[in-house]
Design a protein around this motif. Structure first.
Motif, PDB file in Angstrom:
ATOM      1  N   THR A  28     -14.174  -8.033   3.591  1.00  0.00           N
ATOM      2  CA  THR A  28     -12.813  -7.477   3.580  1.00  0.00           C
ATOM      3  C   THR A  28     -11.896  -8.306   2.682  1.00  0.00           C
ATOM      4  O   THR A  28     -11.121  -7.759   1.888  1.00  0.00           O
ATOM      5  N   VAL A  29     -11.988  -9.623   2.783  1.00  0.00           N
ATOM      6  CA  VAL A  29     -11.197 -10.511   1.935  1.00  0.00           C
ATOM      7  C   VAL A  29     -11.520 -10.267   0.464  1.00  0.00           C
ATOM      8  O   VAL A  29     -10.635 -10.158  -0.381  1.00  0.00           O
ATOM      9  N   SER A  30     -12.800 -10.156   0.166  1.00  0.00           N
ATOM     10  CA  SER A  30     -13.237  -9.942  -1.211  1.00  0.00           C
ATOM     11  C   SER A  30     -12.740  -8.613  -1.754  1.00  0.00           C
ATOM     12  O   SER A  30     -12.278  -8.527  -2.901  1.00  0.00           O
ATOM     13  N   GLN A  31     -12.804  -7.575  -0.948  1.00  0.00           N
ATOM     14  CA  GLN A  31     -12.372  -6.247  -1.393  1.00  0.00           C
ATOM     15  C   GLN A  31     -10.874  -6.189  -1.648  1.00  0.00           C
ATOM     16  O   GLN A  31     -10.426  -5.516  -2.575  1.00  0.00           O
ATOM     17  N   LYS A  32     -10.101  -6.897  -0.838  1.00  0.00           N
ATOM     18  CA  LYS A  32      -8.654  -6.900  -1.021  1.00  0.00           C
ATOM     19  C   LYS A  32      -8.263  -7.510  -2.351  1.00  0.00           C
ATOM     20  O   LYS A  32      -7.234  -7.186  -2.932  1.00  0.00           O
ATOM     21  N   LYS A  33      -9.119  -8.411  -2.845  1.00  0.00           N
ATOM     22  CA  LYS A  33      -8.818  -9.059  -4.122  1.00  0.00           C
ATOM     23  C   LYS A  33      -9.173  -8.178  -5.311  1.00  0.00           C
ATOM     24  O   LYS A  33      -8.640  -8.346  -6.392  1.00  0.00           O
ATOM     25  N   THR A  34     -10.115  -7.262  -5.091  1.00  0.00           N
ATOM     26  CA  THR A  34     -10.588  -6.445  -6.206  1.00  0.00           C
ATOM     27  C   THR A  34     -10.013  -5.037  -6.226  1.00  0.00           C
ATOM     28  O   THR A  34     -10.107  -4.350  -7.226  1.00  0.00           O
ATOM     29  N   GLN A  35      -9.430  -4.619  -5.100  1.00  0.00           N
ATOM     30  CA  GLN A  35      -8.835  -3.291  -5.080  1.00  0.00           C
ATOM     31  C   GLN A  35      -7.681  -3.235  -4.092  1.00  0.00           C
ATOM     32  O   GLN A  35      -7.752  -3.798  -3.020  1.00  0.00           O
ATOM     33  N   ASP A  36      -6.649  -2.589  -4.495  1.00  0.00           N
ATOM     34  CA  ASP A  36      -5.446  -2.500  -3.657  1.00  0.00           C
ATOM     35  C   ASP A  36      -5.397  -1.129  -3.011  1.00  0.00           C
ATOM     36  O   ASP A  36      -4.853  -0.180  -3.555  1.00  0.00           O
ATOM     37  N   ARG A  37      -6.033  -1.022  -1.850  1.00  0.00           N
ATOM     38  CA  ARG A  37      -6.027   0.263  -1.171  1.00  0.00           C
ATOM     39  C   ARG A  37      -6.097   0.048   0.331  1.00  0.00           C
ATOM     40  O   ARG A  37      -6.676  -0.909   0.817  1.00  0.00           O
ATOM     41  N   GLU A  38      -5.515   0.982   1.058  1.00  0.00           N
ATOM     42  CA  GLU A  38      -5.527   0.927   2.512  1.00  0.00           C
ATOM     43  C   GLU A  38      -6.717   1.730   3.049  1.00  0.00           C
ATOM     44  O   GLU A  38      -7.182   2.676   2.429  1.00  0.00           O
ATOM     45  N   SER A  39      -7.178   1.348   4.224  1.00  0.00           N
ATOM     46  CA  SER A  39      -8.237   2.106   4.895  1.00  0.00           C
ATOM     47  C   SER A  39      -7.700   3.489   5.237  1.00  0.00           C
ATOM     48  O   SER A  39      -6.573   3.630   5.682  1.00  0.00           O
ATOM     49  N   SER A  40      -8.499   4.496   5.024  1.00  0.00           N
ATOM     50  CA  SER A  40      -8.059   5.867   5.291  1.00  0.00           C
ATOM     51  C   SER A  40      -8.908   6.486   6.392  1.00  0.00           C
ATOM     52  O   SER A  40      -9.918   5.940   6.811  1.00  0.00           O
TER      53      SER A  40
END
Length: 313
Positions: free
Chosen positions: A81-93
């Protein structure tokens, strides 16, 4: 793990309700000589699993039951989750929620592998299987495998309490009865010593990292740092502390109603090291010491477990 918490809780609830109407001898089935619970696994699922196509960026957590699987799953999920937040700016849908699958590779219906093709990368996949029972694509594609192991006396102790807490597993009137089955290779998901012996053949592979329950318990900060480095995930000090805090036993037990429903207290019982000393007799100690030496004494995994430190009375 909150995101997949409802999936886990629902599956456990359904399995327990089904198992409560079954006789003890109906709870398990055998596949390739290994017992599995009929309420969460099936021969059809195992046959479908053989053609599962792993991705090179999948993350596999391999651990025998009651080795700390839920604990490390929490750490891995938070790191991703930490890694993904750094590579993409999107909220869980809502769509993300629909795509969630029960994280255990061999648990669920035979159609789950087709659904898993729609999951975004990286997929965190958990398994209790021995390497020879995993899909060949995992090794062909050199998927990163985090192998979690725990001293066998605490594994047996935790497994005993776990089996008596869930209707899906055969229960035992006494610890002595359980110990006999544990040492006689009659356990659900197979013999732990054989598990260690089989996985030891992969211990030197560059895509496999072994970590022990005990070393995580001793220094969770260092353990999380090692895992992050293995996965190629960089962490700020703040992110590191967040992952460490969320993966404390106290925090996970407190959150267990969300992640594992009404059975949270069974999945998160004590989280101790050396709880085996409350159950093992002198004769049982000797029998397990002998078995450990026979299967993994002198091997890389055997040394990693520090048996002399954690399993001697």
């Amino acid at each position: 793990m909150e995101k997949s918490g409802k999936k886990i809780a629902d599956l456990v609830d359904k399995a327990e309700a089904e198992a409560s109407t079954m006789r003890r001898d109906e709870l398990l089935f055998s596949y390739n000589g290994t017992p599995y619970p009929v309420t969460v696994c099936s021969p059809e699922t195992f046959r479908a699993l053989e053609s599962f196509e792993a991705r090179s960026d999948d993350i596999i957590l391999a651990a025998y039951p009651k080795s700390g699987t839920n604990w490390l799953s929490q750490i891995l999920t938070d790191l991703v989750t930490v890694s993904q937040k750094k590579t993409q700016d999107r909220e869980s849908s809502a769509n993300d929620e629909e795509l969630e699958e029960f994280p255990y590779l061999e648990v669920g219906d035979a159609e789950k592998y087709e659904r898993m093709t729609k999951l975004p990368s990286p997929r965190v996949i958990v398994t209790h299987l021995r390497p020879e029972n995993l899909p060949k694509s995992i090794f062909k594609n050199k998927v990163k495998i985090l192998l979690l192991i725990r001293n066998p006396k605490d594994v047996a102790t935790s497994y005993y309490h776990f089996s008596n807490g869930l209707a899906s597993f055969p229960s035992y009137e006494t610890w002595d009865d359980f110990f006999t089955d544990f040492m006689s290779k009659r356990m659900v998901w197979g013999c732990y010593f054989e598990y260690l012996s089989k996985w030891n053949k992969y211990a030197d592979e560059e895509n496999v990292m072994t970590i022990t329950y005990e070393e995580l318990k001793e220094n969770r900060v260092l353990g999380v740092q090692k895992i992050a480095a293995f996965l190629g995930i960089s962490l700020t000090e703040e992110e590191l502390q967040l992952v460490v805090e969320r993966s404390s036993f106290q925090a996970m037990k407190k959150n267990s109603q969300k992640t594992h429903g009404a059975f949270g207290d069974i999945f998160f019982r004590k989280g101790d090291v050396s709880d085996w000393k409350n159950l093992f007799s002198e004769d049982q100690n000797e029998k397990m010491d002998k078995a450990f030496e026979e299967y993994v004494g002198g091997t890389k995994l055997g040394k990693k477990l520090k048996y002399e430190v954690y399993c001697k009375a």
